[in-house]
Design an enzyme around this catalytic site. Sequence first.
Site, PDB file in Angstrom:
ATOM      1  N   LYS A 212     -40.700  75.684  48.324  1.00 34.49           N
ATOM      2  CA  LYS A 212     -39.748  76.302  49.245  1.00 34.49           C
ATOM      3  C   LYS A 212     -39.027  75.188  49.985  1.00 34.49           C
ATOM      4  O   LYS A 212     -39.641  74.413  50.711  1.00 34.49           O
ATOM      5  CB  LYS A 212     -40.450  77.209  50.264  1.00 34.49           C
ATOM      6  CG  LYS A 212     -39.445  77.915  51.170  1.00 34.49           C
ATOM      7  CD  LYS A 212     -40.020  78.302  52.493  1.00 34.49           C
ATOM      8  CE  LYS A 212     -39.264  77.812  53.709  1.00 34.49           C
ATOM      9  NZ  LYS A 212     -37.841  77.590  53.653  1.00 34.49           N
ATOM     10  N   GLY A 265     -41.960  67.981  57.626  1.00 34.38           N
ATOM     11  CA  GLY A 265     -41.176  68.789  58.559  1.00 34.38           C
ATOM     12  C   GLY A 265     -41.712  68.576  59.958  1.00 34.38           C
ATOM     13  O   GLY A 265     -42.327  67.541  60.249  1.00 34.38           O
ATOM     14  N   SER A 266     -41.509  69.565  60.801  1.00 29.66           N
ATOM     15  CA  SER A 266     -41.852  69.345  62.206  1.00 29.66           C
ATOM     16  C   SER A 266     -43.357  69.541  62.459  1.00 29.66           C
ATOM     17  O   SER A 266     -44.046  70.257  61.726  1.00 29.66           O
ATOM     18  CB  SER A 266     -41.032  70.273  63.090  1.00 29.66           C
ATOM     19  OG  SER A 266     -41.236  71.597  62.684  1.00 29.66           O
ATOM     20  N   THR A 267     -43.813  68.934  63.513  1.00 28.97           N
ATOM     21  CA  THR A 267     -45.234  68.956  63.857  1.00 28.97           C
ATOM     22  C   THR A 267     -45.704  70.379  64.154  1.00 28.97           C
ATOM     23  O   THR A 267     -46.784  70.787  63.731  1.00 28.97           O
ATOM     24  CB  THR A 267     -45.462  68.026  65.070  1.00 28.97           C
ATOM     25  OG1 THR A 267     -45.067  66.715  64.672  1.00 28.97           O
ATOM     26  CG2 THR A 267     -46.909  67.995  65.519  1.00 28.97           C
ATOM     27  N   GLY A 268     -44.885  71.154  64.874  1.00 32.17           N
ATOM     28  CA  GLY A 268     -45.280  72.516  65.253  1.00 32.17           C
ATOM     29  C   GLY A 268     -45.541  73.384  64.027  1.00 32.17           C
ATOM     30  O   GLY A 268     -46.537  74.112  63.966  1.00 32.17           O
ATOM     31  N   VAL A 269     -44.647  73.317  63.048  1.00 31.31           N
ATOM     32  CA  VAL A 269     -44.817  74.137  61.840  1.00 31.31           C
ATOM     33  C   VAL A 269     -46.079  73.699  61.100  1.00 31.31           C
ATOM     34  O   VAL A 269     -46.890  74.524  60.670  1.00 31.31           O
ATOM     35  CB  VAL A 269     -43.564  74.021  60.926  1.00 31.31           C
ATOM     36  CG1 VAL A 269     -43.818  74.666  59.569  1.00 31.31           C
ATOM     37  CG2 VAL A 269     -42.354  74.665  61.589  1.00 31.31           C
ATOM     38  N   GLU A 293     -46.390  65.169  56.507  1.00 31.65           N
ATOM     39  CA  GLU A 293     -45.711  64.124  57.276  1.00 31.65           C
ATOM     40  C   GLU A 293     -44.789  64.829  58.249  1.00 31.65           C
ATOM     41  O   GLU A 293     -43.961  65.648  57.837  1.00 31.65           O
ATOM     42  CB  GLU A 293     -44.922  63.188  56.345  1.00 31.65           C
ATOM     43  CG  GLU A 293     -45.818  62.418  55.373  1.00 31.65           C
ATOM     44  CD  GLU A 293     -46.877  61.565  56.059  1.00 31.65           C
ATOM     45  OE1 GLU A 293     -46.657  61.113  57.196  1.00 31.65           O
ATOM     46  OE2 GLU A 293     -47.955  61.390  55.466  1.00 31.65           O
ATOM     47  N   CYS A 327     -36.830  61.147  60.602  1.00 26.57           N
ATOM     48  CA  CYS A 327     -38.104  61.144  61.313  1.00 26.57           C
ATOM     49  C   CYS A 327     -38.383  59.755  61.873  1.00 26.57           C
ATOM     50  O   CYS A 327     -39.098  59.599  62.849  1.00 26.57           O
ATOM     51  CB  CYS A 327     -39.213  61.562  60.371  1.00 26.57           C
ATOM     52  SG  CYS A 327     -39.161  60.637  58.850  1.00 26.57           S
ATOM     53  N   GLU A 425     -39.505  64.736  70.550  1.00 30.97           N
ATOM     54  CA  GLU A 425     -38.610  64.480  69.420  1.00 30.97           C
ATOM     55  C   GLU A 425     -37.393  65.402  69.536  1.00 30.97           C
ATOM     56  O   GLU A 425     -37.542  66.620  69.604  1.00 30.97           O
ATOM     57  CB  GLU A 425     -39.322  64.753  68.088  1.00 30.97           C
ATOM     58  CG  GLU A 425     -38.428  64.437  66.907  1.00 30.97           C
ATOM     59  CD  GLU A 425     -39.036  64.820  65.557  1.00 30.97           C
ATOM     60  OE1 GLU A 425     -39.455  65.967  65.386  1.00 30.97           O
ATOM     61  OE2 GLU A 425     -39.063  63.943  64.666  1.00 30.97           O
TER      62      GLU A 425
HETATM   63  P1  NAD Z   1     -38.930  72.174  59.936  1.00 28.66           P
HETATM   64  O1  NAD Z   1     -40.349  72.020  60.325  1.00 28.66           O
HETATM   65  O2  NAD Z   1     -38.072  73.051  60.759  1.00 28.66           O
HETATM   66  O3  NAD Z   1     -38.843  72.766  58.446  1.00 28.66           O
HETATM   67  C1  NAD Z   1     -39.599  72.206  57.378  1.00 28.66           C
HETATM   68  C2  NAD Z   1     -39.826  73.320  56.352  1.00 28.66           C
HETATM   69  O4  NAD Z   1     -40.687  74.303  56.924  1.00 28.66           O
HETATM   70  C3  NAD Z   1     -38.541  74.047  55.957  1.00 28.66           C
HETATM   71  O5  NAD Z   1     -38.596  74.362  54.587  1.00 28.66           O
HETATM   72  C4  NAD Z   1     -38.575  75.284  56.818  1.00 28.66           C
HETATM   73  O6  NAD Z   1     -37.861  76.351  56.271  1.00 28.66           O
HETATM   74  C5  NAD Z   1     -40.058  75.584  56.880  1.00 28.66           C
HETATM   75  N1  NAD Z   1     -40.459  76.350  58.068  1.00 28.66           N
HETATM   76  C6  NAD Z   1     -39.857  76.375  59.290  1.00 28.66           C
HETATM   77  N2  NAD Z   1     -40.527  77.200  60.112  1.00 28.66           N
HETATM   78  C7  NAD Z   1     -41.578  77.692  59.411  1.00 28.66           C
HETATM   79  C8  NAD Z   1     -42.654  78.581  59.725  1.00 28.66           C
HETATM   80  N3  NAD Z   1     -42.774  79.133  60.922  1.00 28.66           N
HETATM   81  N4  NAD Z   1     -43.557  78.846  58.755  1.00 28.66           N
HETATM   82  C9  NAD Z   1     -43.463  78.275  57.528  1.00 28.66           C
HETATM   83  N5  NAD Z   1     -42.465  77.435  57.184  1.00 28.66           N
HETATM   84  C10 NAD Z   1     -41.546  77.140  58.108  1.00 28.66           C
HETATM   85  O7  NAD Z   1     -38.317  70.709  59.798  1.00 28.66           O
HETATM   86  P2  NAD Z   1     -36.815  70.273  59.484  1.00 28.66           P
HETATM   87  O8  NAD Z   1     -35.955  70.607  60.655  1.00 28.66           O
HETATM   88  O9  NAD Z   1     -36.379  70.722  58.145  1.00 28.66           O
HETATM   89  O10 NAD Z   1     -37.000  68.694  59.395  1.00 28.66           O
HETATM   90  C11 NAD Z   1     -37.051  67.897  60.528  1.00 28.66           C
HETATM   91  C12 NAD Z   1     -38.463  67.559  60.888  1.00 28.66           C
HETATM   92  O11 NAD Z   1     -39.092  66.922  59.783  1.00 28.66           O
HETATM   93  C13 NAD Z   1     -38.560  66.568  62.026  1.00 28.66           C
HETATM   94  O12 NAD Z   1     -39.608  66.931  62.876  1.00 28.66           O
HETATM   95  C14 NAD Z   1     -38.850  65.256  61.328  1.00 28.66           C
HETATM   96  O13 NAD Z   1     -39.472  64.293  62.133  1.00 28.66           O
HETATM   97  C15 NAD Z   1     -39.700  65.702  60.194  1.00 28.66           C
HETATM   98  N6  NAD Z   1     -39.680  64.744  59.106  1.00 28.66           N
HETATM   99  C16 NAD Z   1     -40.772  63.936  58.960  1.00 28.66           C
HETATM  100  C17 NAD Z   1     -40.788  62.980  57.967  1.00 28.66           C
HETATM  101  C18 NAD Z   1     -41.975  62.081  57.795  1.00 28.66           C
HETATM  102  O14 NAD Z   1     -42.078  61.430  56.762  1.00 28.66           O
HETATM  103  N7  NAD Z   1     -42.874  62.023  58.763  1.00 28.66           N
HETATM  104  C19 NAD Z   1     -39.697  62.855  57.120  1.00 28.66           C
HETATM  105  C20 NAD Z   1     -38.606  63.709  57.284  1.00 28.66           C
HETATM  106  C21 NAD Z   1     -38.616  64.662  58.284  1.00 28.66           C
END
Ligand code: NAD
Length: 543
Positions: A212, A265-269, A293, A327, A425
């Site tokens: 996804k 993606g984000s830490t909260g998710v 990550e 990130c 962040e």
């Molecule tokens: P995001 O967490 O909003 O989304 C990531 C994925 O999770 C997406 O596919 C999204 O649709 C899905 N998602 C969102 N809410 C969800 C939920 N409640 N339940 C299940 N899935 C859900 O992140 P983003 O905005 O796409 O990316 C930015 C974030 O990613 C930043 O926090 C950034 O620091 C992090 N990031 C980290 C790295 C790393 O290597 N550490 C690299 C790139 C991005």
Amino acid sequence: MYKDLQSVPKAYNEPVKSYAPGSPERASIKAMLKKMKSEEIEIPMVIGGKRVKSDNRIAIHPPHDHRHVLGYYYKSDAEHVTMAIDAALKAAKDWAAMPWEHRAAIFLKAADLLSGPYRDRINAATMLAQSKTVHQAEIDSACELADFYRFNVQYMTEIYAQQPSSDKTIWNRLEYRPLEGFVYALTPFNFTSIAGNLPTAPAMMGNVVVWKCSNTQVYSAKVLMDLYEEAGLPPGVINLVFPSGPVGGKVVMEHPDFAGFHFTGSTGVFQSIWKTIGTNIAKYKTYPRIVGETGGKDFVLAHKSADVDQVVTALVRGAFEFQGQKCSAASRAYIPDNLWPELKEKLVEQVESIKMGDPEDFTNFMCAIIDEASFDKLAMFIDNAKKDAETEIIAGGQYDKSKGYFIRPTVIVTTDPHYVTMEEELFGPVLTLYVYEADKWEEALELVNTTSIYALTGAIFSNDRYATDQATRYLSQAAGNFYINDKPTGAVVGQQPFGGARASGTNDKAGSYLNLIRWTSPRTIKENFLPPTDYRYPFMEEE
Ligand code: NAD
């Protein structure tokens, strides 16, 4: 079991093209941008190799021109996610049985297609739909992703070559099986290369995947699915669906065959999904591997001996390339007061000189923020910084979403080292600076180490080797990627394995054997050539 392990082509970093005026690549990408901008593309799900559409068609728009329509994707519901899991599980047996060199060949071919005939398509999709400059698209979607494919093939063979020793008349071997079940890859919007790596790293190790992607990365995801098909990836090995996060998560996390989670993606998710996995743990046939990550609050710390021009360049590039939506982006900086007057003048001048706009205009250094929700959140932090007593905006601070989601690169100076934008962040072009007393270096180190929950990247600038050594040791847990006299962004596969700990993730280092090893469940096989035929041991005999 693993024949010819040494024979894979040696991995190399894909050379980055310049796109300078007059270059053939510039003419070629401009033509592709024009073509793709003039079309309206269809983006169906891909399940078991079939293109699948739902009744819910959603338009996609360039973030820098939100009235323009680039195409449509088809939202998935729970039923599509179940179909994708079924398709993956159906493909699992044949894919796991396929000899590793054929899996390797598919991804080596994908790398050559991506850096060859697909280069313009993947770069143009990333530029138009994720609002990257040509340079940012090139280093991400063409080069880094080709690097992931090529280096991972090499790392896979290095893992397979790790075998136990064998005693006389015995042969011990490790069979690197895939996980039993399917892997869920959940990917972010900001790097096409991450969206490409997260499903393919487990697939390369013999796993089947439900992928996804982010709603704002569907265009380049479609190009990647076309690429995998052309490279020869069998149907069902990677299945792409577009549910909302919670809908996809619910079906996947309740499935007994859920065997692995590959997330960026984000830490909260990530934390909420980890909790769900914990709650459901007894439902699964195997303990799911969890690799995530996540967020960062990445620092630049200058020592009083640092070179001002080097620090300023690192801050401008580190904080504002791709609108700070990395990130690894520099988002908090600690500057000694002896350097501050000169550094401030140069920083403000350079930040104000930044040109931003449409990525099709190659003179722009920055483009738009990914979507309206992110734009509104950033505007709120900027508005607060305009009002708050402990902050001053010394550059930028303007924003406008009338045509696209544009936010000027913004530099906040704060007298409170724990001001909210030093800790949280924001994921946008906002850099917050704190000026410390040059002789209080150790206090600055302590602040850097303890201010944020994250530990992804960080950079120190120093021309004093004692200070460099002290900072390297003091900040040993403050960043998974630590830079000395360099910006904290731009990790290269095969050179700086990437990832952080604390709230920044499980630190499994994307693009290294450390990540790939998570996608295998080894089986130990002991074969005895001369098995004993009597249960009695010699010590049991009479004197
Ligand atoms: P995001 O967490 O909003 O989304 C990531 C994925 O999770 C997406 O596919 C999204 O649709 C899905 N998602 C969102 N809410 C969800 C939920 N409640 N339940 C299940 N899935 C859900 O992140 P983003 O905005 O796409 O990316 C930015 C974030 O990613 C930043 O926090 C950034 O620091 C992090 N990031 C980290 C790295 C790393 O290597 N550490 C690299 C790139 C991005």
